[in-house]
Design a protein around this motif. Structure first.
Motif, PDB file in Angstrom:
ATOM      1  N   MET A 125       6.927   2.828   5.815  1.00  0.00           N
ATOM      2  CA  MET A 125       7.906   3.887   5.610  1.00  0.00           C
ATOM      3  C   MET A 125       7.257   5.273   5.566  1.00  0.00           C
ATOM      4  SD  MET A 125      10.425   2.177   2.762  1.00  0.00           S
ATOM      5  CE  MET A 125      11.588   3.559   2.833  1.00  0.00           C
ATOM      6  N   PHE A 126       5.950   5.324   5.380  1.00  0.00           N
ATOM      7  CA  PHE A 126       5.261   6.596   5.241  1.00  0.00           C
ATOM      8  C   PHE A 126       4.633   7.028   6.559  1.00  0.00           C
ATOM      9  CE2 PHE A 126       5.679   5.113   0.982  1.00  0.00           C
ATOM     10  CZ  PHE A 126       5.870   6.265   0.244  1.00  0.00           C
ATOM     11  N   THR A 127       4.574   8.328   6.771  1.00  0.00           N
ATOM     12  CA  THR A 127       3.935   8.852   7.964  1.00  0.00           C
ATOM     13  C   THR A 127       2.433   8.590   7.873  1.00  0.00           C
ATOM     14  OG1 THR A 127       3.688  11.036   6.961  1.00  0.00           O
ATOM     15  CG2 THR A 127       5.676  10.653   8.290  1.00  0.00           C
ATOM     16  N   PRO A 128       1.764   8.542   9.013  1.00  0.00           N
ATOM     17  CA  PRO A 128       0.331   8.236   9.017  1.00  0.00           C
ATOM     18  C   PRO A 128      -0.510   9.144   8.119  1.00  0.00           C
ATOM     19  CG  PRO A 128       1.187   8.103  11.232  1.00  0.00           C
ATOM     20  CD  PRO A 128       2.298   8.651  10.375  1.00  0.00           C
ATOM     21  N   GLN A 129      -0.108  10.395   7.955  1.00  0.00           N
ATOM     22  CA  GLN A 129      -0.912  11.301   7.127  1.00  0.00           C
ATOM     23  C   GLN A 129      -0.982  10.844   5.674  1.00  0.00           C
ATOM     24  OE1 GLN A 129       1.786  14.726   7.698  1.00  0.00           O
ATOM     25  NE2 GLN A 129       1.482  15.142   5.538  1.00  0.00           N
ATOM     26  N   TYR A 130      -0.011  10.061   5.216  1.00  0.00           N
ATOM     27  CA  TYR A 130      -0.026   9.577   3.836  1.00  0.00           C
ATOM     28  C   TYR A 130      -0.612   8.180   3.705  1.00  0.00           C
ATOM     29  CZ  TYR A 130       2.769  13.598   2.634  1.00  0.00           C
ATOM     30  OH  TYR A 130       3.205  14.879   2.447  1.00  0.00           O
ATOM     31  N   ARG A 131      -0.782   7.500   4.818  1.00  0.00           N
ATOM     32  CA  ARG A 131      -1.398   6.175   4.761  1.00  0.00           C
ATOM     33  C   ARG A 131      -2.904   6.338   4.732  1.00  0.00           C
ATOM     34  NH1 ARG A 131       1.563   4.163   9.910  1.00  0.00           N
ATOM     35  NH2 ARG A 131       3.657   4.757   9.294  1.00  0.00           N
ATOM     36  N   MET A 162      -2.265  13.218  -4.751  1.00  0.00           N
ATOM     37  CA  MET A 162      -1.063  13.694  -4.132  1.00  0.00           C
ATOM     38  C   MET A 162      -0.244  12.519  -3.613  1.00  0.00           C
ATOM     39  SD  MET A 162       0.191  16.649  -1.892  1.00  0.00           S
ATOM     40  CE  MET A 162      -0.753  16.993  -0.463  1.00  0.00           C
ATOM     41  N   LEU A 163      -0.890  11.524  -3.050  1.00  0.00           N
ATOM     42  CA  LEU A 163      -0.185  10.343  -2.561  1.00  0.00           C
ATOM     43  C   LEU A 163       0.556   9.669  -3.699  1.00  0.00           C
ATOM     44  CD1 LEU A 163       0.501   8.194  -0.452  1.00  0.00           C
ATOM     45  CD2 LEU A 163      -1.682   7.123  -0.986  1.00  0.00           C
ATOM     46  N   ARG A 164      -0.108   9.512  -4.827  1.00  0.00           N
ATOM     47  CA  ARG A 164       0.514   8.847  -5.974  1.00  0.00           C
ATOM     48  C   ARG A 164       1.744   9.619  -6.431  1.00  0.00           C
ATOM     49  NH1 ARG A 164      -3.297   6.725 -10.490  1.00  0.00           N
ATOM     50  NH2 ARG A 164      -3.778   5.416  -8.727  1.00  0.00           N
ATOM     51  N   ARG A 165       1.651  10.956  -6.487  1.00  0.00           N
ATOM     52  CA  ARG A 165       2.799  11.772  -6.893  1.00  0.00           C
ATOM     53  C   ARG A 165       3.953  11.614  -5.925  1.00  0.00           C
ATOM     54  NH1 ARG A 165       0.813  17.681  -7.709  1.00  0.00           N
ATOM     55  NH2 ARG A 165      -0.423  16.832  -6.070  1.00  0.00           N
ATOM     56  N   THR A 166       3.665  11.628  -4.632  1.00  0.00           N
ATOM     57  CA  THR A 166       4.704  11.481  -3.618  1.00  0.00           C
ATOM     58  C   THR A 166       5.377  10.125  -3.733  1.00  0.00           C
ATOM     59  OG1 THR A 166       3.485  12.944  -2.141  1.00  0.00           O
ATOM     60  CG2 THR A 166       5.177  11.571  -1.142  1.00  0.00           C
ATOM     61  N   LEU A 167       4.581   9.075  -3.883  1.00  0.00           N
ATOM     62  CA  LEU A 167       5.143   7.734  -4.025  1.00  0.00           C
ATOM     63  C   LEU A 167       5.971   7.616  -5.294  1.00  0.00           C
ATOM     64  CD1 LEU A 167       2.104   5.570  -2.913  1.00  0.00           C
ATOM     65  CD2 LEU A 167       4.229   5.913  -1.671  1.00  0.00           C
ATOM     66  N   LEU A 168       5.457   8.162  -6.384  1.00  0.00           N
ATOM     67  CA  LEU A 168       6.195   8.091  -7.641  1.00  0.00           C
ATOM     68  C   LEU A 168       7.515   8.827  -7.551  1.00  0.00           C
ATOM     69  CD1 LEU A 168       3.384   8.474 -10.311  1.00  0.00           C
ATOM     70  CD2 LEU A 168       4.799   6.469  -9.883  1.00  0.00           C
ATOM     71  N   ALA A 169       7.522   9.983  -6.894  1.00  0.00           N
ATOM     72  CA  ALA A 169       8.774  10.731  -6.749  1.00  0.00           C
ATOM     73  C   ALA A 169       9.786   9.941  -5.930  1.00  0.00           C
ATOM     74  CB  ALA A 169       8.507  12.090  -6.101  1.00  0.00           C
ATOM     75  N   PRO A 187      -6.818   4.442   2.945  1.00  0.00           N
ATOM     76  CA  PRO A 187      -7.457   3.272   2.347  1.00  0.00           C
ATOM     77  C   PRO A 187      -7.033   3.018   0.907  1.00  0.00           C
ATOM     78  CG  PRO A 187      -9.049   5.048   2.674  1.00  0.00           C
ATOM     79  CD  PRO A 187      -7.777   5.465   3.336  1.00  0.00           C
ATOM     80  N   GLN A 188      -6.557   4.031   0.204  1.00  0.00           N
ATOM     81  CA  GLN A 188      -6.175   3.847  -1.195  1.00  0.00           C
ATOM     82  C   GLN A 188      -4.691   3.558  -1.379  1.00  0.00           C
ATOM     83  OE1 GLN A 188      -7.554   7.413  -3.094  1.00  0.00           O
ATOM     84  NE2 GLN A 188      -9.571   6.545  -3.461  1.00  0.00           N
ATOM     85  N   MET A 189      -3.913   3.600  -0.324  1.00  0.00           N
ATOM     86  CA  MET A 189      -2.472   3.432  -0.476  1.00  0.00           C
ATOM     87  C   MET A 189      -2.105   2.066  -1.041  1.00  0.00           C
ATOM     88  SD  MET A 189       0.588   4.038   2.223  1.00  0.00           S
ATOM     89  CE  MET A 189       2.046   4.808   1.543  1.00  0.00           C
ATOM     90  N   ARG A 190      -2.673   1.018  -0.517  1.00  0.00           N
ATOM     91  CA  ARG A 190      -2.350  -0.332  -0.993  1.00  0.00           C
ATOM     92  C   ARG A 190      -2.691  -0.472  -2.471  1.00  0.00           C
ATOM     93  NH1 ARG A 190      -1.243  -5.420   1.551  1.00  0.00           N
ATOM     94  NH2 ARG A 190      -0.407  -3.980   3.100  1.00  0.00           N
ATOM     95  N   GLU A 191      -3.868   0.013  -2.856  1.00  0.00           N
ATOM     96  CA  GLU A 191      -4.278  -0.067  -4.259  1.00  0.00           C
ATOM     97  C   GLU A 191      -3.315   0.715  -5.152  1.00  0.00           C
ATOM     98  OE1 GLU A 191      -7.975   1.218  -7.165  1.00  0.00           O
ATOM     99  OE2 GLU A 191      -8.258   1.309  -5.001  1.00  0.00           O
ATOM    100  N   THR A 192      -2.905   1.886  -4.702  1.00  0.00           N
ATOM    101  CA  THR A 192      -1.963   2.704  -5.470  1.00  0.00           C
ATOM    102  C   THR A 192      -0.630   1.990  -5.627  1.00  0.00           C
ATOM    103  OG1 THR A 192      -3.013   4.758  -4.730  1.00  0.00           O
ATOM    104  CG2 THR A 192      -0.754   4.923  -5.544  1.00  0.00           C
TER     105      THR A 192
END
Length: 89
Positions: A48-54, A1-8, A56-61
């Motif tokens: 730029m993202f709220t804590p709920q989307y941050r 879901m994080l990847r989809r949100t970031l991609l959008a 451990p995998q965010m940086r890698e994504t």
């Protein structure tokens, strides 16, 4: 879901046209996020993202997404759609 949100969000940053039913503030934010991605400013982008989307995998994504984008300034862009997600979580 994080990847989809970031991609959008970042896909909107690729949009080079204006007009239509687009919130210009949202488009400005998306363009800024894309610029941060191009600059590999992952800390700035994560902020730029709220804590709920941050997480451990965010940086890698973000790094995987950056690897998929060619170096240099985009020569064109096309807005193809946008996605809004609202949750109570």
């Amino acid at each position: 879901m994080l990847r989809r949100t970031l991609l959008a969000a970042l896909a909107a940053g690729l949009a080079g046209c204006s007009g239509g039913l687009v919130d210009e503030g949202a488009e400005t934010t998306a363009r800024h996020a894309f610029d941060l991605l191009l600059a590999r400013d992952y800390t700035g982008l994560e902020a730029m993202f709220t804590p709920q989307y941050r997480g451990p995998q965010m940086r890698e994504t973000l790094q995987l997404m950056r690897a998929a984008v060619p170096d240099g300034t985009p020569t064109s862009g096309k807005r193809i759609g946008w996605h809004v997600e609202a949750t109570t979580d």
